[in-house]
Enzyme design. Structure first.
Site, PDB file in Angstrom:
ATOM      1  N   LYS A 132      11.015  -7.642  -7.959  1.00 24.46           N
ATOM      2  CA  LYS A 132      10.052  -8.646  -7.084  1.00 24.46           C
ATOM      3  C   LYS A 132       9.861  -9.720  -8.237  1.00 24.46           C
ATOM      4  O   LYS A 132       9.702  -9.611  -9.348  1.00 24.46           O
ATOM      5  CB  LYS A 132       8.797  -7.770  -6.786  1.00 24.46           C
ATOM      6  CG  LYS A 132       8.094  -8.569  -5.641  1.00 24.46           C
ATOM      7  CD  LYS A 132       6.856  -7.667  -5.240  1.00 24.46           C
ATOM      8  CE  LYS A 132       6.015  -8.403  -4.209  1.00 24.46           C
ATOM      9  NZ  LYS A 132       5.088  -7.581  -3.678  1.00 24.46           N
ATOM     10  N   SER A 137       4.390  -7.249   1.202  1.00 26.86           N
ATOM     11  CA  SER A 137       4.718  -8.535   0.574  1.00 26.86           C
ATOM     12  C   SER A 137       6.075  -8.434  -0.276  1.00 26.86           C
ATOM     13  O   SER A 137       6.696  -9.389  -0.730  1.00 26.86           O
ATOM     14  CB  SER A 137       3.721  -9.062  -0.323  1.00 26.86           C
ATOM     15  OG  SER A 137       3.469  -8.089  -1.307  1.00 26.86           O
ATOM     16  N   SER A 156       2.147  -3.194   0.781  1.00 24.62           N
ATOM     17  CA  SER A 156       3.039  -4.052   0.382  1.00 24.62           C
ATOM     18  C   SER A 156       4.514  -3.574  -0.076  1.00 24.62           C
ATOM     19  O   SER A 156       5.702  -4.239   0.128  1.00 24.62           O
ATOM     20  CB  SER A 156       2.843  -5.113  -0.569  1.00 24.62           C
ATOM     21  OG  SER A 156       1.947  -6.143  -0.032  1.00 24.62           O
TER      22      SER A 156
END
Lengths: 95, 470
Positions: free
Chosen positions: B60, B135, B159
């Protein structure tokens, strides 16, 4: 009820500006937030301690007094847009 | 593409090269990558005997990578190239993993849609008109599409676990402190966890052994020893004590999701697990979202005060230091981030702290005590991860005050409030779209959690499910 100007001023204190549209959107969001906060107020928290971290285990310790994880000046300046004489260069502060 | 464990037995260079090519090929459809990483140098030096030897992985974009741009999908961090690796990057590479890309996310990890990335929304492999969830949406989409068998995410509210549900893969948020957060761009320090995605529970067990462990650079990381988790993953549900979280099941309106969940639970019972119902205090459940919102935004506004346009990232020219900061932050932050900072700052005002921020911290304690009591005598608590399938990209949020939104769409924040381990695995499909099952267990009991999830995975048969998008 807070108005758009209030939120623009608050944003300015946080070092950014809001457009008229953004300020209006935040004002609307606060209306929803205030209703959700009523759900928070419904909960009796008398005598309850704040929970700051999930666990009560200690998170700070004395360590050996030795130098470690040092960032060099050269590395620290690698992401700086302007530097001079091993310092970050910014617009003149004292006029 | 195969699971991580299967892939390690085959040609590494071919696997990595194919993964990178596939990531590039699907980019036009998924928009899941922010930065592609050249793996050549890593392939020359990787640990051939490591637990993740030669496995292509994705990180990420809030994970700091030395010499590789790291933006957290925010305009304010454009051009920022870290001078150090996050702890987990060093751990993964020490065990032989090969990084091929940095993935898109909601800006600064604040959001659940992946629509706020400055590079645009990520698309769900199952339906390109739908969100991947957020997210950590880029990582989830890339694992689901079979680009890589493993990707790092981060989880502050849900997330990792919500995108895992929307994309039909495993999403793990371990115990708070289990994985060091050194080098992860923070959002809300008391709620932030490193998490990750896989397509199999056994892979998830291996990955945690790689990632977990004390790191002195993150003072909240735990000294608990790290076991060989895979040894505990047998998938035998006999004698496991489980409960269904009634508050969530009661408010889900999608009958097909409930039917699927109930069918899986019936099979779990047939395999010998004891399954009862638990119900948490309703007022506390409804207070979860505002509690989360306040704590997360108050902590975020403080954490991100260092994004000033002076030392790294985007910088706008101006006549004074103050004007540089204002211009840089005005252009660099998206509207949603600004909104969250304003709310967080409001909650931290001296006159508001007692009734807002501190009140939320007190309610958090009550919620956690309620969860702890409910888990007493159990191995884990089960619930559908979400009451919906992945929404369409153009859809707005549900009614922010409805029970189905307040409870069913936010219950996984229990794992962040408490720090208890929690994970989502696929349980089926509704209308061709994946849906997930979530479990929450006792702190540092991940081995048992994986064992239960493996039992459920054997029931659903949804190990290593890939949705091709080409």
């Amino acid at each position: 009820m807070k108005d758009e100007a209030y939120f623009k001023q608050l944003a300015h204190q946080l070092m950014f500006e809001l457009s008229d549209e953004e300020a209006a959107d935040i004002k609307k969001e606060f209306e929803t937030l205030n209703k959700q906060l009523e759900l928070l107020e419904n909960v009796n928290t008398e005598g309850v301690e704040e929970m700051v971290y999930p666990f009560e285990t200690p998170t700070s310790f004395l360590r050996e007094d030795c130098v470690e994880n040092v960032v060099s000046v050269e590395d620290a300046l690698k992401n700086v847009h302007k530097s001079r004489a091993r310092h970050v260069l910014v617009p003149k502060v004292v006029k | 593409m195969a699971t991580m464990l299967e892939m390690m037995k085959s040609n590494v260079e071919k696997n990595v090269s194919e993964a990178l090519k596939k990531a590039q090929d699907v980019q036009g459809k998924l928009n899941a990558v922010v930065t592609f990483v050249d793996p050549t140098e890593q392939l020359e030096n990787y640990n051939k005997n490591g637990l993740m030897a030669g496995v292509p992985i994705v990180l990420k974009d809030n994970v700091c990578t030395k010499g590789i741009e790291t933006t957290a999908s925010s305009g304010i961090l454009q051009g920022y190239v870290p001078i150090y690796n996050a702890h987990i990057v060093d751990r993964l590479q020490a065990e032989g993993a090969i990084v091929i890309a940095k993935s898109s996310m909601d800006e600064l990890a604040m959001g659940g849609t992946n629509k706020t990335a400055y590079t645009g929304p990520v698309h769900n492999p199952y339906d390109l008109d739908r969100i991947s969830g957020g997210s950590s949406g880029g990582s989830a989409a890339l694992v689901a599409a079979g680009v890589v068998p493993f990707a790092i995410g981060s989880d502050t509210g849900d997330s990792v676990r919500k995108p895992a549900s929307f994309c039909g893969i495993c999403g793990v948020k371990p115990t708070y402190g289990r994985i060091s957060r050194y080098g992860i761009i923070p959002y809300s320090s008391s709620l932030d966890h490193v998490g990750y995605f896989t397509r199999s529970v056994r892979d998830a067990a291996v990955a945690l052994e790689v990632l977990a462990g004390r790191d002195d650079r993150d003072m909240t990381s735990s000294f608990e020893p790290v076991p060989h988790y895979l040894d505990q993953v047998k998938g035998n549900l006999k004698g496991k004590k489980l409960a269904i979280l009634k508050n969530v099941v009661d408010v889900i309106e999608n009958k097909e999701i409930l039917d699927c969940f109930n069918k899986v639970v019936e099979e779990v019972k047939k395999q010998g697990a004891e399954v009862k119902e638990v119900e948490l205090n309703e007022d506390l459940m409804k207070a979860m979202l505002p509690t989360y919102y306040l704590i997360a935004n108050c902590e975020a506004t403080a954490n991100h005060s260092n994004l000033d346009g002076i030392r790294f990232g985007l910088q706008k020219e101006a006549k004074s230091c103050e004007d540089v900061m204002i211009a840089s932050r005005t252009e660099g932050f998206g509207s949603l981030i600004k909104k969250r900072f304003v709310i967080g700052s409001y909650g931290l005002f001296e006159e508001n702290q007692d009734k807002l921020f501190r009140k939320a911290q007190k309610v958090r304690r009550l919620i956690v005590e309620e969860l702890k009591n409910a888990l007493d005598g159990l191995d884990g608590i089960l619930a559908p991860a979400s009451g919906t399938v992945a929404p369409k990209i153009e859809d707005q949020n549900q009614d922010d005050l409805s029970d189905s939104y307040l409870v069913a769409e936010n219950h996984m924040v229990l794992g962040n409030f408490s720090g208890y381990p929690s994970a989502t695995i696929p349980m089926g499909e509704v209308g061709g779209l994946p849906i997930g099952l979530n479990i929450t267990c006792h702190p540092f009991d991940e081995g048992n959690m994986f064992d239960i999830l493996r039992g459920i995975e054997l029931i659903t048969g949804l190990e290593d499910k890939i949705k091709e998008v080409l």
